[in-house]
Design an enzyme around this catalytic site. Structure first.
Site, mmCIF file in Angstrom:
data_model
loop_
_atom_site.group_PDB
_atom_site.id
_atom_site.type_symbol
_atom_site.label_atom_id
_atom_site.label_comp_id
_atom_site.label_asym_id
_atom_site.label_seq_id
_atom_site.Cartn_x
_atom_site.Cartn_y
_atom_site.Cartn_z
ATOM 1 N N GLU A 99 0.989 -1.185 -0.133
ATOM 2 C CA GLU A 99 0.122 0.022 0.546
ATOM 3 C C GLU A 99 0.494 1.484 0.102
ATOM 4 O OE1 GLU A 99 -4.221 -1.578 1.965
ATOM 5 O OE2 GLU A 99 -3.094 -1.285 3.537
ATOM 6 N N CYS A 112 3.800 8.631 1.423
ATOM 7 C CA CYS A 112 4.105 7.136 2.392
ATOM 8 C C CYS A 112 4.485 6.334 1.067
ATOM 9 C CB CYS A 112 3.172 7.469 3.370
ATOM 10 S SG CYS A 112 3.977 5.642 4.531
ATOM 11 N N CYS A 119 6.907 -7.722 7.039
ATOM 12 C CA CYS A 119 7.673 -6.985 7.759
ATOM 13 C C CYS A 119 8.991 -8.168 8.472
ATOM 14 C CB CYS A 119 7.456 -5.426 8.498
ATOM 15 S SG CYS A 119 8.805 -4.704 9.580
ATOM 16 N N CYS A 123 7.131 -5.534 15.178
ATOM 17 C CA CYS A 123 6.334 -4.309 16.625
ATOM 18 C C CYS A 123 4.978 -4.254 16.894
ATOM 19 C CB CYS A 123 6.586 -3.406 15.814
ATOM 20 S SG CYS A 123 7.990 -2.411 15.729
ATOM 21 N N CYS A 126 1.537 -2.124 15.816
ATOM 22 C CA CYS A 126 2.065 -1.989 14.704
ATOM 23 C C CYS A 126 1.140 -3.351 13.207
ATOM 24 C CB CYS A 126 3.370 -2.022 13.208
ATOM 25 S SG CYS A 126 3.405 -2.028 12.358
ATOM 26 N N CYS A 351 -1.032 5.625 10.267
ATOM 27 C CA CYS A 351 0.795 5.121 10.163
ATOM 28 C C CYS A 351 0.324 3.720 11.452
ATOM 29 C CB CYS A 351 1.155 5.989 11.533
ATOM 30 S SG CYS A 351 1.622 7.335 10.701
HETATM 31 N N1 SAH Z 1 9.893 0.229 10.009
HETATM 32 C C1 SAH Z 1 9.593 1.735 10.133
HETATM 33 C C2 SAH Z 1 9.046 2.071 8.699
HETATM 34 C C3 SAH Z 1 7.678 1.567 9.346
HETATM 35 S S1 SAH Z 1 7.331 4.191 10.465
HETATM 36 C C4 SAH Z 1 10.240 2.122 11.314
HETATM 37 O O1 SAH Z 1 9.716 1.196 12.001
HETATM 38 O O2 SAH Z 1 10.135 3.218 11.286
HETATM 39 C C5 SAH Z 1 5.841 3.457 10.596
HETATM 40 C C6 SAH Z 1 5.472 4.543 11.657
HETATM 41 O O3 SAH Z 1 4.373 4.322 12.003
HETATM 42 C C7 SAH Z 1 6.583 3.727 12.956
HETATM 43 O O4 SAH Z 1 6.923 4.877 13.406
HETATM 44 C C8 SAH Z 1 5.644 3.045 13.677
HETATM 45 O O5 SAH Z 1 6.555 2.953 15.008
HETATM 46 C C9 SAH Z 1 4.126 3.909 13.661
HETATM 47 N N2 SAH Z 1 3.138 2.751 13.543
HETATM 48 C C10 SAH Z 1 3.539 1.458 13.358
HETATM 49 N N3 SAH Z 1 1.676 1.030 13.285
HETATM 50 C C11 SAH Z 1 1.344 2.223 14.299
HETATM 51 C C12 SAH Z 1 0.098 2.402 14.790
HETATM 52 N N4 SAH Z 1 -0.603 1.615 15.116
HETATM 53 N N5 SAH Z 1 -0.378 3.376 15.143
HETATM 54 C C13 SAH Z 1 0.269 4.819 15.706
HETATM 55 N N6 SAH Z 1 1.808 4.585 14.518
HETATM 56 C C14 SAH Z 1 2.110 3.805 14.354
#
Ligand code: SAH
Length: 380
Positions: A99, A112, A119, A123, A126, A351
């Site tokens: 996406e 974005c 991945c 996390c 996420c 995000c």
């Molecule tokens: N793998 C990279 C790129 C992903 S960026 C990284 O971790 O930085 C996506 C951003 O959104 C990251 O900062 C991630 O931690 C954040 N993110 C992931 N899940 C989220 C959620 N459910 N709500 C808000 N932010 C989230």
């Protein structure tokens, strides 16, 4: 030859493009000129085929069309949120889908983009983290996301748009995947996107976000040189170990040392620390105070991200007052602490909400795909 297996030119570096043309028999003394012509056609004009490239003589257009492809990937679905955010589901090959999201704002438009299908990081907060890695995207596939977005936004000269009123002004590598686990392809793609005679999005307007792959951060500084965002999310290892499991490998202290050494940092060129606000997990005043303590000395801003929910997520978003109070403490310590407005939640485009249905193909299917790609890359 079937067009799907012709070598593709999008996403090649200038040297790569030169080599591809050379292998196809373009004379050495003409190579630089052909590279410039094609570069302009692909990245300034947005050509999707060779017919429209009027800077090339007609017979040459035909020859190139028989040899190479400028084809776009397939857009499986395009959605528009009530707040104007757009999301595209893009398919590069059967079962290889990602996406891409466009977030329009008053003063800018941010695209974005994704770097991997799925991945490896898991996390806890996420959504993408619940999708196993299918594979890395190629540089072509990363650059193509920008082209697809510009197609749909009608942002090419042929659509009558003036080149100084851009829609996509900023790019964030914050979609699906961990960009520093796909280093070479991400590097090449960003260098193509930033090229001043092409898409021309300056590296100061491109931000690469990483969960903290420490050994790759110095290389990112040297070979990419974009802005850097770090998904920090907690000031203490015991909490970060749980929500960003990569922390067990590369703990906060090492991560912050790599940040301190990132080239070119100044007050005008700061690292962004992303901090997702999880109710009762990392959002206390003590956490805020500890956060400003651990990052002391790093030119930084703290981006507070209200947690975006997804089906089955094990966390809740902190209350708004909590987020504001947390931000106040960080702000009083001298760091900008903007709260990221959730955008596109209604279409699961915010995000951490991105995910595709793709699952890892069986080894036999992967092998077949690799073989067809290899065939496609063979000069003939
Ligand atoms: N793998 C990279 C790129 C992903 S960026 C990284 O971790 O930085 C996506 C951003 O959104 C990251 O900062 C991630 O931690 C954040 N993110 C992931 N899940 C989220 C959620 N459910 N709500 C808000 N932010 C989230």
């Amino acid at each position: 030859m079937n067009s799907s297996v012709k070598p593709r030119l999008i996403g090649l570096t200038r040297d790569g493009l030169k080599a591809a043309l050379g292998a196809a028999g373009v004379e050495t003394k003409q190579l630089s000129m052909r590279v410039s012509q094609l570069w302009n056609a692909m990245y300034v004009q947005g050509a999707t085929g060779f017919d429209a490239i009027t800077t090339l003589a007609k017979p040459l257009r035909g020859e190139f069309a028989d040899t190479f492809s400028l084809k776009r990937p397939e857009v499986v679905a395009a959605q528009v949120s009530s707040d104007g955010t757009r999301k595209w589901l893009i398919r590069f090959a059967p079962g290889v889908e990602i996406e891409t999201v466009f977030i329009p704002d008053e003063d800018r438009g941010t695209l974005c983009i994704s770097s991997q299908v799925g991945c490896t990081l898991t996390c806890r907060f996420c959504h993408t983290g619940t999708q196993k890695l299918v594979r890395n995207l190629t540089a072509e596939e990363i650059v193509s996301q920008v082209l697809v977005a510009r197609d749909d936004l009608k942002e090419w000269p042929r659509a009558g748009r003036n080149s100084d009123e851009r829609l996509i002004t900023n790019i964030v590598m914050m979609g699906m995947g961990e960009p520093l686990y796909n280093f070479e392809n991400v590097r090449d793609a960003i260098n193509v996107i930033a090229d001043g005679e092409g898409l021309s999005v300056s590296k100061r307007r491109i931000t690469l976000s990483t969960a903290g792959v420490v050994p790759m951060i110095p290389r990112a500084g040297e070979e990419i040189g974009s802005m850097l965002a770090i998904s920090l999310h907690a000031p203490r290892d015991d909490v970060r170990d749980v929500i960003v499991p990569l922390n067990k490998k590369y703990p906060i202290k090492e991560l912050l040392e790599a940040c301190r050494a990132y080239p070119g940092l100044s007050n005008a060129r700061r690292i962004t620390f992303e901090y997702v606000m999880l109710k009762g997990v990392n959002d206390s005043n003590a956490d805020a105070r500890e956060l400003v303590k651990v990052i002391r000395g790093i030119p930084a801003k703290i981006n507070l991200i209200p947690f975006n929910p997804w089906p089955g997520a094990p966390y809740e978003c902190s209350d708004w007052e909590r987020i504001e109070e947390f931000g106040e403490i960080v702000n009083r310590a001298g760091y900008a602490s903007p709260i990221r407005t959730p955008r596109g939640r209604d279409i699961m485009a915010a995000c951490g909400q991105l995910k595709s249905e793709s699952v890892k193909a069986r080894a036999s299917e992967r092998l077949a795909e690799m073989r067809s790609k290899e065939l496609a890359r063979m000069p003939h």
